[in-house]
Design a protein around this motif. Structure first.
Motif, PDB file in Angstrom:
ATOM      1  N   GLN A 292       0.780  -1.431  -0.088  1.00 49.40           N
ATOM      2  CA  GLN A 292       0.144  -0.144   0.019  1.00 49.40           C
ATOM      3  C   GLN A 292       0.806   1.299   0.262  1.00 49.40           C
ATOM      4  O   GLN A 292       0.381   2.237  -0.799  1.00 49.40           O
ATOM      5  CB  GLN A 292      -0.955   0.050   1.046  1.00 49.40           C
ATOM      6  N   VAL A 293       1.928   1.075   0.830  1.00 45.38           N
ATOM      7  CA  VAL A 293       2.785   2.408   0.891  1.00 45.38           C
ATOM      8  C   VAL A 293       3.542   2.508  -0.552  1.00 45.38           C
ATOM      9  O   VAL A 293       3.464   3.800  -0.748  1.00 45.38           O
ATOM     10  CB  VAL A 293       3.743   2.108   2.068  1.00 45.38           C
TER      11      VAL A 293
ATOM     12  N   GLN B 266       1.389   6.974  -6.591  1.00 41.30           N
ATOM     13  CA  GLN B 266       0.628   8.085  -6.891  1.00 41.30           C
ATOM     14  C   GLN B 266       0.810   9.249  -6.742  1.00 41.30           C
ATOM     15  O   GLN B 266       0.650  10.292  -7.384  1.00 41.30           O
ATOM     16  CB  GLN B 266      -1.029   7.519  -6.280  1.00 41.30           C
ATOM     17  N   LEU B 267       1.557   9.664  -5.372  1.00 39.07           N
ATOM     18  CA  LEU B 267       2.094  10.857  -5.343  1.00 39.07           C
ATOM     19  C   LEU B 267       3.104  11.312  -6.314  1.00 39.07           C
ATOM     20  O   LEU B 267       2.959  12.626  -6.532  1.00 39.07           O
ATOM     21  CB  LEU B 267       2.944  10.869  -3.866  1.00 39.07           C
ATOM     22  N   ALA B 268       3.796  10.729  -6.757  1.00 39.54           N
ATOM     23  CA  ALA B 268       4.851  11.085  -7.982  1.00 39.54           C
ATOM     24  C   ALA B 268       4.127  11.420  -9.225  1.00 39.54           C
ATOM     25  O   ALA B 268       4.527  12.324  -9.923  1.00 39.54           O
ATOM     26  CB  ALA B 268       5.789   9.847  -8.271  1.00 39.54           C
ATOM     27  N   ASP B 269       2.893  10.628  -9.321  1.00 37.94           N
ATOM     28  CA  ASP B 269       1.984  11.172 -10.684  1.00 37.94           C
ATOM     29  C   ASP B 269       1.418  12.746 -10.365  1.00 37.94           C
ATOM     30  O   ASP B 269       1.368  13.413 -11.486  1.00 37.94           O
ATOM     31  CB  ASP B 269       0.842  10.243 -10.692  1.00 37.94           C
TER      32      ASP B 269
ATOM     33  N   SER C 162       5.358   0.674  13.538  1.00 41.49           N
ATOM     34  CA  SER C 162       5.462   0.024  12.138  1.00 41.49           C
ATOM     35  C   SER C 162       6.314  -1.093  11.806  1.00 41.49           C
ATOM     36  O   SER C 162       7.164  -1.372  12.677  1.00 41.49           O
ATOM     37  CB  SER C 162       5.740   1.287  11.188  1.00 41.49           C
ATOM     38  N   SER C 163       5.807  -1.827  10.642  1.00 41.60           N
ATOM     39  CA  SER C 163       6.735  -2.921  10.441  1.00 41.60           C
ATOM     40  C   SER C 163       8.045  -2.527  10.181  1.00 41.60           C
ATOM     41  O   SER C 163       8.408  -1.336   9.688  1.00 41.60           O
ATOM     42  CB  SER C 163       6.190  -3.829   9.381  1.00 41.60           C
ATOM     43  N   ALA C 164       9.283  -3.474  10.132  1.00 37.79           N
ATOM     44  CA  ALA C 164      10.661  -3.261   9.539  1.00 37.79           C
ATOM     45  C   ALA C 164      10.547  -2.888   8.040  1.00 37.79           C
ATOM     46  O   ALA C 164      11.422  -2.201   7.541  1.00 37.79           O
ATOM     47  CB  ALA C 164      11.295  -4.538   9.813  1.00 37.79           C
ATOM     48  N   ALA C 165       9.512  -3.583   7.316  1.00 39.89           N
ATOM     49  CA  ALA C 165       9.418  -3.323   6.042  1.00 39.89           C
ATOM     50  C   ALA C 165       9.135  -1.620   5.653  1.00 39.89           C
ATOM     51  O   ALA C 165       9.671  -1.180   4.584  1.00 39.89           O
ATOM     52  CB  ALA C 165       8.371  -4.135   5.313  1.00 39.89           C
ATOM     53  N   ILE C 166       8.271  -1.214   6.562  1.00 43.82           N
ATOM     54  CA  ILE C 166       7.986   0.153   6.110  1.00 43.82           C
ATOM     55  C   ILE C 166       9.045   1.056   6.564  1.00 43.82           C
ATOM     56  O   ILE C 166       9.545   2.047   6.134  1.00 43.82           O
ATOM     57  CB  ILE C 166       6.708   0.556   7.103  1.00 43.82           C
ATOM     58  N   LYS C 167       9.790   0.854   7.868  1.00 42.00           N
ATOM     59  CA  LYS C 167      11.087   1.541   8.140  1.00 42.00           C
ATOM     60  C   LYS C 167      11.840   1.431   7.153  1.00 42.00           C
ATOM     61  O   LYS C 167      12.873   2.425   6.863  1.00 42.00           O
ATOM     62  CB  LYS C 167      11.525   0.896   9.424  1.00 42.00           C
ATOM     63  N   GLY C 168      12.093   0.237   6.249  1.00 46.68           N
ATOM     64  CA  GLY C 168      13.074   0.133   5.472  1.00 46.68           C
ATOM     65  C   GLY C 168      12.652   1.054   4.177  1.00 46.68           C
ATOM     66  O   GLY C 168      13.572   1.785   3.478  1.00 46.68           O
ATOM     67  N   PHE C 169      11.404   1.053   3.906  1.00 47.04           N
ATOM     68  CA  PHE C 169      10.775   1.822   2.802  1.00 47.04           C
ATOM     69  C   PHE C 169      11.357   3.472   2.904  1.00 47.04           C
ATOM     70  O   PHE C 169      11.814   4.157   2.356  1.00 47.04           O
ATOM     71  CB  PHE C 169       9.367   2.007   2.638  1.00 47.04           C
TER      72      PHE C 169
ATOM     73  N   ASN D  81      -6.281   7.669   2.539  1.00 48.65           N
ATOM     74  CA  ASN D  81      -6.967   6.056   2.426  1.00 48.65           C
ATOM     75  C   ASN D  81      -6.412   5.346   1.441  1.00 48.65           C
ATOM     76  O   ASN D  81      -6.612   5.464   0.479  1.00 48.65           O
ATOM     77  CB  ASN D  81      -8.496   6.116   2.358  1.00 48.65           C
ATOM     78  N   PRO D  82      -5.821   4.256   1.723  1.00 52.13           N
ATOM     79  CA  PRO D  82      -4.994   3.305   0.692  1.00 52.13           C
ATOM     80  C   PRO D  82      -6.016   2.544  -0.168  1.00 52.13           C
ATOM     81  O   PRO D  82      -5.713   1.986  -1.210  1.00 52.13           O
ATOM     82  CB  PRO D  82      -4.261   2.707   1.602  1.00 52.13           C
ATOM     83  N   ARG D  83      -7.313   2.566   0.212  1.00 50.86           N
ATOM     84  CA  ARG D  83      -8.375   1.917  -0.570  1.00 50.86           C
ATOM     85  C   ARG D  83      -9.067   2.638  -1.591  1.00 50.86           C
ATOM     86  O   ARG D  83     -10.057   2.159  -2.221  1.00 50.86           O
ATOM     87  CB  ARG D  83      -9.374   1.264   0.478  1.00 50.86           C
ATOM     88  N   LYS D  84      -8.590   3.928  -1.621  1.00 57.03           N
ATOM     89  CA  LYS D  84      -9.149   4.859  -2.549  1.00 57.03           C
ATOM     90  C   LYS D  84      -8.240   5.574  -3.549  1.00 57.03           C
ATOM     91  O   LYS D  84      -7.072   5.750  -3.012  1.00 57.03           O
ATOM     92  CB  LYS D  84      -9.837   6.039  -1.932  1.00 57.03           C
ATOM     93  N   PRO D  85      -8.693   5.876  -4.576  1.00 61.44           N
ATOM     94  CA  PRO D  85      -7.580   6.308  -5.737  1.00 61.44           C
ATOM     95  C   PRO D  85      -7.395   7.912  -5.064  1.00 61.44           C
ATOM     96  O   PRO D  85      -7.884   8.586  -4.614  1.00 61.44           O
ATOM     97  CB  PRO D  85      -8.424   6.784  -7.049  1.00 61.44           C
ATOM     98  N   LEU D  86      -5.780   8.105  -5.141  1.00 61.35           N
ATOM     99  CA  LEU D  86      -5.067   9.047  -4.760  1.00 61.35           C
ATOM    100  C   LEU D  86      -5.512   9.470  -3.174  1.00 61.35           C
ATOM    101  O   LEU D  86      -5.764  10.594  -2.661  1.00 61.35           O
ATOM    102  CB  LEU D  86      -5.700  10.438  -5.575  1.00 61.35           C
ATOM    103  N   GLY D  87      -5.775   8.394  -2.714  1.00 62.81           N
ATOM    104  CA  GLY D  87      -5.977   8.383  -1.161  1.00 62.81           C
ATOM    105  C   GLY D  87      -7.497   9.113  -0.799  1.00 62.81           C
ATOM    106  O   GLY D  87      -7.509   9.299   0.483  1.00 62.81           O
ATOM    107  N   GLY D  88      -8.312   9.307  -1.902  1.00 62.70           N
ATOM    108  CA  GLY D  88      -9.453   9.979  -1.711  1.00 62.70           C
ATOM    109  C   GLY D  88      -9.248  11.416  -1.521  1.00 62.70           C
ATOM    110  O   GLY D  88     -10.520  12.027  -1.241  1.00 62.70           O
ATOM    111  N   SER D  89      -8.437  11.936  -1.955  1.00 66.67           N
ATOM    112  CA  SER D  89      -8.175  13.584  -2.157  1.00 66.67           C
ATOM    113  C   SER D  89      -8.140  13.772  -3.524  1.00 66.67           C
ATOM    114  O   SER D  89      -7.854  12.843  -4.510  1.00 66.67           O
ATOM    115  CB  SER D  89      -6.632  13.832  -1.283  1.00 66.67           C
ATOM    116  N   SER D  90      -7.988  15.193  -3.799  1.00 68.93           N
ATOM    117  CA  SER D  90      -7.721  15.599  -5.280  1.00 68.93           C
ATOM    118  C   SER D  90      -6.265  15.990  -5.299  1.00 68.93           C
ATOM    119  O   SER D  90      -5.763  16.153  -4.318  1.00 68.93           O
ATOM    120  CB  SER D  90      -8.693  17.112  -5.086  1.00 68.93           C
ATOM    121  N   PRO D  91      -6.061  16.095  -6.638  1.00 70.49           N
ATOM    122  CA  PRO D  91      -4.560  16.463  -6.792  1.00 70.49           C
ATOM    123  C   PRO D  91      -4.125  17.924  -6.149  1.00 70.49           C
ATOM    124  O   PRO D  91      -3.056  18.134  -5.737  1.00 70.49           O
ATOM    125  CB  PRO D  91      -4.319  16.639  -8.295  1.00 70.49           C
ATOM    126  N   GLU D  92      -5.177  18.728  -6.393  1.00 69.66           N
ATOM    127  CA  GLU D  92      -5.036  20.032  -5.755  1.00 69.66           C
ATOM    128  C   GLU D  92      -4.758  19.999  -4.086  1.00 69.66           C
ATOM    129  O   GLU D  92      -3.931  20.618  -3.740  1.00 69.66           O
ATOM    130  CB  GLU D  92      -6.258  20.828  -6.037  1.00 69.66           C
TER     131      GLU D  92
END
Length: 443
Positions: free
Chosen positions: A178-179, A185-188, A212-219, A274-285
């Motif tokens: 998810q991350v 998506q943020l890069a877009d 948070s998990s070690a994988a998230i800390k690694g990211f 919200n990771p279950r929504k496109p762009l987290g549920g927010s607008s590009p603006e």
């Protein structure tokens, strides 16, 4: 004429055991209430079932593939409390300096009494690092804490989690897939996230809570980010704002919002992802105008606290001092007198020189232990329903006796290891956090 010394009047002794309180409720000996009567049985009854088990997180959805605990031998499931206590003490005496037992503040009293160090996740990771001579580190906490201890300890040391089912629902709310998708998506929207602008600032700096998990800390480590604790979150956000236009903060929305709000960041510049929504549920603006992007995660323990509970405490206890954890919702933090990490809460109570009534908004095991430790004060949990952390409560003396007696038999069970591909960048993120500690603060 000499001054007469002040004598503090102690209240009746409080039993620090939450398990005893739950057993009394279930047996009818107490009129208090609990969120689940299943808390009265051994956690091994739930080891083979999906879910976090009874307690505050029982309604949270556990990820597919979450660790499960194998069957605990009958000798430990059937032993009395007294027998388990004696077996743990005997095993520790036999092992001596070969083992160090770490106990989180939120662990049940029957486990904490056997810990060589008691603290929060970061303090205990530091304690593990301070015992390089120990062959094994038994971490009585949850999975991400054991991972962090493995990151900071020597490679030869075995880090052991007594019950593999002791995860963390909040940590699980931000998984690595998810991350990674969020980052793409943020890069877009924001462009190349790895290239600074003319002012030398990156478009976004990732910040992850210790929970948070070690994988998230690694990211986070791979992308120029940093780990934070609940007591250095402000210092870490200041660090991040010196390097980036905005922050992606996960997994706990409440710690991020409460910290950034206290720093003057407007709420309308803190969109939720919200990771279950496109762009987290927010607008590009909204993303472009943001200062802090908050991940849609939370702690189910601290989400139980409400403004109504605070109002009730003030009505029934005039002059009450309300202290809550910053993982609580913003409205609760705003209504409290103080907010701070578990260590801040402990120190505030320890420093009170006059008998005081404290209403505390954090996990019940710590609150009940503080009430027993400081009988000159009246200390109670804001939430009247006895509802411990589901996953912390999965660590039972039976599991502790099992892993310790296995070590006596030269067998290592339930070892937690982080692969080097994750450990290397995760350690970088942790080292950045260590360098960003606020003055006088140890989480």
């Amino acid at each position: 004429m000499s001054a007469t010394p002040l004598t503090l009047q102690s209240r009746p002794a409080t039993d620090p055991s939450v398990d005893h309180a739950i057993q009394a409720i279930v047996s009818g000996a107490s009129t208090d209430s609990t969120c689940s009567t299943d808390l009265a049985v051994g956690p091994w009854d739930f080891d083979t079932r999906p879910g976090y088990g009874p307690g505050s997180s029982m309604g949270d959805v556990i990820p597919t593939g979450a660790p499960r605990q194998g069957e605990l031998p009958a000798a430990y499931r059937e032993a009395s409390d007294e027998e388990l206590d004696a077996r743990i003490r005997a095993a520790k005496a036999t092992l001596g300096d070969r083992v160090v037992v770490l106990g989180h503040f939120y662990q049940r009293e029957e486990v904490v009494r056997h810990a060589d160090y008691v603290g929060d996740s970061f303090q205990l990771a530091g304690a593990a690092k301070s015992r390089p001579e120990a062959e094994a580190i038994v971490f009585c906490g949850v999975h991400f804490m054991a991972e962090t201890a493995d990151l900071l300890s020597r490679p030869e040391q075995a880090v052991i989690l007594p019950n593999l089912a002791a995860g963390c629902s909040m940590a699980d709310m931000a998984d690595i897939d998810q991350v990674e998708e969020c980052w793409e998506q943020l890069a877009d929207v924001l462009g190349d996230l790895e290239t600074p602008d003319a002012a030398g600032l990156l478009p976004v700096i990732p910040v992850t809570y210790m929970n948070s998990s070690a994988a998230i800390k690694g990211f986070v480590g791979r992308h120029g980010g940093i780990v934070c604790t609940s007591s250095n979150a402000r210092t870490v956000l200041e660090w991040a704002f010196e390097r980036g236009r905005r922050v992606l903060f996960f997994p706990d929305q409440h710690l991020g919002r409460n910290t950034a709000k206290a720093m003057g960041v407007p709420l309308d510049r803190m969109p939720m992802w919200n990771p279950r929504k496109p762009l987290g549920g927010s607008s590009p603006e909204a993303i472009d105008d943001s200062r802090v992007i908050l991940w849609h995660g939370f702690c189910s323990v601290h989400r139980r606290f409400t403004v109504d509970q605070i109002d009730k405490a003030r009505a029934e206890h005039p002059g009450v001092r309300v202290i809550v954890h910053p993982e609580c919702p913003m409205e609760v933090v705003d209504a409290a007198d103080e907010a701070g990490s578990t260590d801040v809460i402990r120190k505030a109570i320890a420093a009170a020189t006059e008998p005081t009534t404290f209403a505390v908004g954090t996990e019940i095991n710590l609150v009940q232990r503080l009430a027993a430790q400081y009988p000159q004060h009246e200390i109670f949990c804001l939430d009247p329903v006895v509802c411990p952390c589901s996953t912390m409560y999965r660590i039972h003396p039976g599991y502790l006796a099992w892993v310790l007696e296995s070590l006596v038999a030269d067998e290592v069970v339930n070892r937690i290891t982080v692969p080097s591909s994750v450990a290397d960048p995760a350690t970088v993120a942790l080292e950045r956090m260590l360098a960003a500690q606020p003055h006088g603060a140890v989480k």
